[in-house]
Structures are given as C-alpha cells and as structure tokens.
Design an enzyme around this catalytic site. Structure first.
Site: not given
Length: 475
Positions: A292, A268-270, A246
């Site tokens: 991601t 650590g995410d989009d 997030n």
C-alpha cells in the site's frame, strides 16, 4: 527433601561427583547446592557463551569486551543465553552471534548502551502462536503487540549483509487470513525509548506483523535495510490482499529524526508508515514491491487527541507491484473520520491535529491503483465505512510533490479526498507526469475534493468530483 533421605543417593553418586564437588568441605548446605547443580544443570548453558575481556575492535581501534554466543541448536530456545550475553556485554561491549540460526521462543526485552549487536545469521522466532499471544508484550497504539523490544542509547544492530530476523511469518499469515490487526500478532522488533541508534545491513524475512517500529526514540538510522514478506499458502492465491496485510516494512511513532537510507521492501502493506507524532523523517533511495505504498498515517484515530506529522523529506522512491501483490497506493495520506465508531485497532476516529512541511521528490511508480491518494474518512470496520465522509478533523497542508513519474493501473491518478471540516491547503505538484492506466473515465483521473486551489498548484487538471466510480476503499 530431608538431608537424611539424600545420603544413600549421594553415596552412590560420589564417584561421579568427585570432579564436581569439593569433598573436603563437609557442609550439608554446600553438598545440597552442588548436588542440585549436578542433577539440574544450568538451563542457560553458559558453555555456549565465550567472553573475551580485551578484544580489539577493528572499527574503533580500541579494546572492549566481546561476548560470542553459540546456539543450542535443533530448535532449542536461546532466549536465556541471549539475555545473558547482553547482560555481560551490552554495556560498552560487542555481542556477537556468529552462527546460522538462533531461536527465540518468548517475547524479549534487552538494553544496549554504547554497544554493538553483531549478527551473522538469523534470530528466528518460534511459530508457537498460542504461546506468543498468551504472553504478548502490549503496545499502547491500536492495542498491538511487540515480539522484541530494544532500549538504550548509542548502539548498533549490524546484520552484516547476511542476517537479521526470521519471523516465521507464514504461520501468522495463514492464522490471521482475512482479519487485519488480529489480536496478539507481534511486530518483529521495536526500537523503544532509544537515542542514537544505527540499524545497518539488516534484514527481516517473513515478519510476523510489522517488521519494525521506532517508538519514543530519536536519532535513528536504518541503512541498507531489507524486508521480505512472501506468501506460500495456496489458499491465499486469489485473495485481494493475499493474506499479507499488516506486514509493514517499518513504522515510526512519537519519534524524532529517523532516517531510512537504501531500503528495499516486498510485502502486502505499508512500505513505510509515519504514525502519530513523527517528526523529521527522512527517506532516501527506497524501493517498495507490492502493498500500500508510502503511508503518512494512519493518524487521528483517538477522539480528543491531537496528533502530528511534521517535517518529512523523501527522495528517490520507486514503487512497483510484486509478482504476488498489486501496488494499491503510491503516496498515501490517511487520517481517520471525525466521528468515533468502535474501538482500536479497527475502530475509532474523532482525533485532530495536522501534517505539514512534507516534501517528496523523484518518485517513480508503475501500475499503481491510486498513485497519490489522500483519505480523510478512514475506518476499518466495514459496517461504518462511508458514514463519516466529510467529518474528518485532521488538517493536511504544506505538502509538496515534485518529479513524480509513472503510470496507474486504473483511472485514478490523483485522488485528494479531503474533509469539508478541514479542507486541504498549500498542496503543490511540480513536474508531475503520471498517466492513467485506463481511458474510459476521465472524470476521476485527477480529483481534488475540498482542496483549496490557488491556480499555481502545478496540477490544473485536478478538480472536485462527487463521482462514485472507483470510490475510495479503506485499506
């Protein structure tokens, strides 16, 4: 308190008050007012705010009002001073923060109209998690929260290549640990109900949650934008997501004509995520380290609601793992399952709609777990994963990828797992040269489930497969 009870104290204070109270006016009301000001100074510290009425703006060659705000220092909150500066110069003027650090202790809403927020240091958010959660500013999508809302039109946020936001994110990363979308965790800043906005030379370091979001806005440009979410908690070292879930770089929601130009993300995410009703989204020269990938979605989460992503142009994209976080996906298309399980943010499903007119070119990836991944049965509740496979109602079509190069870290290269209820169509690949990182399971290198293939799709290797090897896992 009665006036008679104040007189002895007033007499004792008269010498000190001589420079504050006009003693020639013997009004009891005036006397009480001035005494209160002396005993309880204005908490906003107006002496820290300089107002220049006729400042020559070298960028426009015109004179406009300038407010120069200095911080209280030592971690004292600057919320009220900041709002006072915006109130004074936020309509047509310049609000300048020239110093190294300003501390914000509570959720903040400001309006800017034909103005510039000129930041030369860091707008730092306090790490009082209990206070932020208790006083959260709700965002209707997925029951999330916002830390700072900016509204208005024709405004600029300028970090001058040396400032922006410091979110004190480590406190939030350790607090949330394994729980994605933990209640009350706020996004660092939100462009809301705004038109004609430029965010330039701007950084977000250690965002609390998503670094930024554009909500119900149009004509927004992020230029030279940098986001870095780094984990320093040793307890997260061997965790799958290293507790950085997030920490999106920026998301769009119900917004039109949003451009990202020269963006670097580590987290650590989009890196970028296009949420429901995003249209005319452009990304040029974007580099993502860890997380991601570039996300189209998630979308279709709310039962009975029609969502869309329409008109996307992306080019010159680089996707790389970071030293502390693998790169799970490259180009990630994600829609919810067609059944409804639980409630948002981690539950839901049953929504419909479409994504179309998407063109992505000149993408280089290295060691990506799933370089191209379409998931049509998304759900974040562990006990329901897999129960809604092939039920998705959201339609993916008119998607074109060209000049895609690089490597995967495993066997997957292309995994288009579309729904039987809404097969994917008109999806093409041109000059696609991504090689698998392993050679022990060729069956799952290029999988296109429920994709209407016409023979001229540019990826003859793509085929249906029911293999459960390296099965899709919801993020």
């Amino acid at each position: 308190m009665r006036l008679s009870n104040l007189l002895p104290a007033l007499a004792a204070l008269t010498p000190a008050l001589a420079g504050v109270i006009d003693l020639s006016i013997p009004s009891a009301g005036d006397l009480l007012t001035e005494l209160d000001r002396f005993l309880h100074p204005d908490p906003s510290h107006p002496e820290l705010l300089e107002v220049h009425e006729d400042y020559l703006d070298v960028h426009t060659g015109k004179k406009r009002k300038l407010c120069v705000l200095h911080p209280r220092g030592e971690g004292k909150h600057d919320d009220q001073n900041f709002k006072a500066a915006v109130h004074e110069c936020g309509k047509g003027g310049i609000v300048r923060l020239p110093d190294a650090n300003y501390t914000i202790g509570s959720p903040l809403v400001i309006e800017l109209h034909n103005s510039v927020l000129d930041v030369h240091g860091w707008i730092s958010f306090s790490a009082d998690i209990d206070h932020w959660v208790k006083n959260r500013m709700p965002f209707e999508f997925q029951n999330l929260a916002l830390a700072w809302i900016i509204k208005g039109e024709n405004y600029v946020l300028d970090g001058n290549d040396k400032g922006g936001i410091y979110g004190n994110g480590q406190a939030w990363y350790s607090w949330a640990k394994d729980e994605g979308n933990k209640y009350g965790r706020p996004m660092s800043f939100a462009i809301v109900e705004s038109k004609n906005v430029v965010v330039k030379n701007w950084s977000v370091i250690q965002p609390q949650f998503w670094a930024s979001i554009v909500i119900r806005s149009e004509n927004v440009l992020y230029k030279d934008y940098y986001v870095n979410a780094t984990q320093y908690d040793p307890g997260a070292k061997d965790h799958f997501l290293t507790w950085l879930q997030n920490t999106d770089g920026c998301d769009t929601y119900k917004s039109h004509n949003v451009t990202f130009e020269n963006m670097v993300y580590q987290g650590g995410d989009d890196c970028l995520a296009l949420k429901p009703n995003s249209s005319m989204i452009i990304a040029k020269n974007v580099t993502c380290h860890g997380g991601t990938g570039i996300a189209f979605g998630s979308i279709g989460q709310y039962k009975g609601v029609l969502d869309y992503i329409d008109g996307v142009r992306m080019e010159d994209i680089t996707l790389l793992p970071s030293s502390q976080h693998l790169m799970k996906n490259g180009l990630y298309f994600k829609s919810w399952l067609g059944l409804e399980f639980g409630e948002p943010p981690n539950g839901g499903g049953g929504g419909a709609g479409y994504a179309r007119d998407i063109k992505v070119k000149n993408v280089h990836m290295e060691k990506i777990n799933r370089p191209v991944f379409l998931q049509s049965d998304l759900i974040y509740l562990e006990k329901y994963r897999g129960k809604g496979h092939d039920t998705g109602l959201f339609q993916w079509y008119d998607i074109h990828m060209s000049n895609i190069t690089g490597t995967s870290s495993d066997n997957r290269v292309v995994f288009m797992d579309c729904s039987k209820k809404t097969p994917c169509r008109d999806i093409t690949f041109k000059d696609f040269h991504v090689t698998p990182g392993k050679d022990d399971d060729h069956e799952i290198n290029f999988v296109c489930n429920n994709v209407v293939l016409g023979g001229k799709d540019g990826l003859n290797e793509c085929h249906p497969s029911e293999s459960t090897h390296e099965a899709a896992v919801s993020e």
